[in-house]
Design a protein around this motif. Structure first.
Motif, PDB file in Angstrom:
ATOM      1  N   GLU A 140       0.992   8.828   2.796  1.00  0.00           N
ATOM      2  CA  GLU A 140       2.444   8.989   2.971  1.00  0.00           C
ATOM      3  C   GLU A 140       3.186   7.721   2.556  1.00  0.00           C
ATOM      4  O   GLU A 140       4.215   7.778   1.874  1.00  0.00           O
ATOM      5  CB  GLU A 140       2.767   9.344   4.422  1.00  0.00           C
ATOM      6  N   ASN A 141       2.671   6.578   2.960  1.00  0.00           N
ATOM      7  CA  ASN A 141       3.293   5.312   2.600  1.00  0.00           C
ATOM      8  C   ASN A 141       3.242   5.097   1.091  1.00  0.00           C
ATOM      9  O   ASN A 141       4.228   4.648   0.492  1.00  0.00           O
ATOM     10  CB  ASN A 141       2.607   4.161   3.336  1.00  0.00           C
ATOM     11  N   ALA A 142       2.128   5.410   0.488  1.00  0.00           N
ATOM     12  CA  ALA A 142       1.999   5.256  -0.962  1.00  0.00           C
ATOM     13  C   ALA A 142       3.010   6.140  -1.691  1.00  0.00           C
ATOM     14  O   ALA A 142       3.646   5.699  -2.656  1.00  0.00           O
ATOM     15  CB  ALA A 142       0.573   5.589  -1.398  1.00  0.00           C
ATOM     16  N   LEU A 143       3.171   7.385  -1.223  1.00  0.00           N
ATOM     17  CA  LEU A 143       4.138   8.297  -1.838  1.00  0.00           C
ATOM     18  C   LEU A 143       5.559   7.741  -1.776  1.00  0.00           C
ATOM     19  O   LEU A 143       6.339   7.905  -2.724  1.00  0.00           O
ATOM     20  CB  LEU A 143       4.096   9.672  -1.171  1.00  0.00           C
ATOM     21  N   GLU A 144       5.891   7.081  -0.683  1.00  0.00           N
ATOM     22  CA  GLU A 144       7.212   6.464  -0.543  1.00  0.00           C
ATOM     23  C   GLU A 144       7.452   5.396  -1.613  1.00  0.00           C
ATOM     24  O   GLU A 144       8.587   5.058  -1.912  1.00  0.00           O
ATOM     25  CB  GLU A 144       7.376   5.852   0.845  1.00  0.00           C
ATOM     26  N   HIS A 145       6.358   4.892  -2.182  1.00  0.00           N
ATOM     27  CA  HIS A 145       6.443   3.855  -3.209  1.00  0.00           C
ATOM     28  C   HIS A 145       6.053   4.391  -4.591  1.00  0.00           C
ATOM     29  O   HIS A 145       5.762   3.611  -5.511  1.00  0.00           O
ATOM     30  CB  HIS A 145       5.569   2.664  -2.825  1.00  0.00           C
ATOM     31  N   GLY A 146       6.024   5.717  -4.710  1.00  0.00           N
ATOM     32  CA  GLY A 146       5.777   6.333  -6.005  1.00  0.00           C
ATOM     33  C   GLY A 146       4.328   6.412  -6.439  1.00  0.00           C
ATOM     34  O   GLY A 146       4.041   6.620  -7.614  1.00  0.00           O
TER      35      GLY A 146
END
Length: 86
Positions: free
Chosen positions: A57-63
């Motif tokens: 989820e955190n990675a997705l927030e950063h693309g």
């Protein structure tokens, strides 16, 4: 060809993120044909699992999309990879 292996304990949080960030930077620099990377863990608790949900989820927030499946570092990795980053 340069090969870089990122290593952490379980290969479900830190090292898959490092791999994804590094892979993105390498691609942005146009060096994907010259530099390859992977990640692995020192423990075998999570082999075959996706990175932790919170990490994804955190990675997705950063693309970044994390699709790496956890694996344990092997003796062959020591010969195959140019650099190991732990």
């Amino acid at each position: 060809m340069i090969h870089v292996l990122f290593v952490c304990y379980g290969n479900i949080c830190r090292s898959p993120v490092a791999e994804a960030v590094f892979r993105s930077l390498v691609a942005d620099a146009g060096l994907s044909g010259d530099i390859q990377c992977d990640s692995a863990g020192t423990a075998s608790y999570h082999i075959g699992q996706l990175p932790d949900r919170r990490t994804r989820e955190n990675a997705l927030e950063h693309g970044l999309t994390l699709t790496h499946r956890a694996r344990r570092i092997t003796g062959d990795d020591l010969a195959q990879f140019t650099y190991l980053v732990a």
